[in-house]
Design an enzyme around this catalytic site. Structure first.
Site, PDB file in Angstrom:
ATOM      1  N   PRO A   1       0.432  -1.392   0.269  1.00  0.00           N
ATOM      2  CA  PRO A   1       0.119   0.065   0.020  1.00  0.00           C
ATOM      3  C   PRO A   1       0.917   1.017  -0.035  1.00  0.00           C
ATOM      4  CG  PRO A   1      -0.370  -1.093   1.997  1.00  0.00           C
ATOM      5  CD  PRO A   1       0.684  -2.174   1.295  1.00  0.00           C
TER       6      PRO A   1
ATOM      7  N   ARG B   1      -4.545 -10.010 -19.974  1.00  0.00           N
ATOM      8  CA  ARG B   1      -5.340  -9.013 -21.389  1.00  0.00           C
ATOM      9  C   ARG B   1      -4.362  -8.585 -22.234  1.00  0.00           C
ATOM     10  NH1 ARG B   1      -7.780  -4.529 -20.948  1.00  0.00           N
ATOM     11  NH2 ARG B   1     -10.504  -4.591 -21.664  1.00  0.00           N
TER      12      ARG B   1
HETATM   13 CL1  6GU Z   1       0.042  -4.162  -3.774  1.00  0.00          CL
HETATM   14  N1  6GU Z   1      -0.204  -4.637  -1.319  1.00  0.00           N
HETATM   15  C1  6GU Z   1      -1.897  -4.122   0.209  1.00  0.00           C
HETATM   16  N2  6GU Z   1      -1.501  -4.589   1.395  1.00  0.00           N
HETATM   17  N3  6GU Z   1      -2.649  -3.229   0.406  1.00  0.00           N
HETATM   18  C2  6GU Z   1      -2.660  -2.718  -0.982  1.00  0.00           C
HETATM   19  C3  6GU Z   1      -2.331  -3.212  -2.548  1.00  0.00           C
HETATM   20  C4  6GU Z   1      -0.934  -3.383  -2.188  1.00  0.00           C
HETATM   21  N4  6GU Z   1      -2.611  -2.061  -3.160  1.00  0.00           N
HETATM   22  C5  6GU Z   1      -3.221  -1.071  -1.989  1.00  0.00           C
HETATM   23  N5  6GU Z   1      -3.581  -1.290  -0.706  1.00  0.00           N
END
Ligand code: 6GU
Length: 240
Positions: A86, A155
């Site tokens: 995130p 895709r």
């Molecule tokens: Cl790539 N990983 C996690 N754990 N949470 C997320 C994310 C990724 N993208 C948005 N939230």
């Protein structure tokens, strides 16, 4: 394209073998290999995480086990390493387009509070590494984000979609959201399919679709309209 995913929950990636992606795998267009990180632990408890230096909640994934796993999985075939987090740079349609020509993508799925940063720093000194996020919300781990990203990239590969034009005409390909779509019957529960779509006037249909796309984008994603390049809107678009 070859895709490797390293995770402590290999079962999470099972949906990759369904539907469109499943057919692409069966047809040999993509080669997907999922690896269990715990296979590279050496202790009886198969521990993959430890407490964070500096304190704080949660656990951090240990660098040793990631290093051994990635050394083995990477081998000496060139690859781009993707670390879903995130705290990453946003993954967008432009990212998917950029990755679709890569011979090999390797995804390292973190759980808990993430992977020891030295793992990313170490591999970034030898190969392209990207820390990416799929949106402004927090998931429990990177696995679901990998499903999202692999589908978005796959895709775009030649032969994966039945009709390659669908990939070109999608939302985002011209920077606008796609407008509404209709099929038979002409009237359903008193609601009629817009007459212009049944007119056979291809110019009028294209103009109508463009207007609906502009309208929808202005309403739902004004940020996308504002970000369009100077020459993306013609005079007729502006009047709309
Ligand atoms: Cl790539 N990983 C996690 N754990 N949470 C997320 C994310 C990724 N993208 C948005 N939230």
């Amino acid at each position: 394209m070859r895709i490797d995913v390293v995770t402590i929950f290999p079962g999470y990636l099972a949906p990759l073998r369904e539907a469109l992606l499943g057919r692409a795998i069966a047809a040999g267009l993509i080669d997907v290999r999922v690896h269990n990180l715990r296979d590279w632990t050496r202790d009886v408890h198969q521990a993959v995480d430890d407490a964070p230096y500096g304190g704080g909640p949660g656990m951090v994934m240990r660098p040793q086990v990631w290093g051994e796993a990635l050394d083995d999985v990477l081998g000496d075939e060139p690859a781009r390493l993707i670390v879903p987090t995130p705290a990453g740079v946003p993954f967008t349609q432009a990212t998917a387009r950029r990755w679709k020509d890569e011979p090999r993508l390797v995804f390292a799925c973190g759980r808990y509070e993430g992977i020891d940063q030295r793992v990313v720093d170490e591999y970034a000194s030898r190969m392209p590494v990207e820390e990416v996020s799929i949106g402004d919300y927090v998931l429990v781990g990177g696995e679901v984000a990998v499903l999202v990203m692999v589908e978005a990239v796959a895709r775009l590969l030649p032969g994966v979609l039945g009709n390659p034009q669908s990939a070109e005409q999608d939302s985002f390909s011209d920077g606008l959201l796609e407008g509404p779509a209709y099929t038979r019957p002409v009237v359903w529960r008193g609601r009629e399919v817009p007459a212009v779509l049944r007119s056979g006037d291809h110019g009028a249909i294209a103009r109508w679709r463009r207007d609906r796309a502009l309208e929808r984008t202005a309403k739902r994603r004004p940020d996308l309209l504002a970000a369009l390049p100077e020459d993306a809107l013609d005079q007729r678009d502006r009047e709309f």
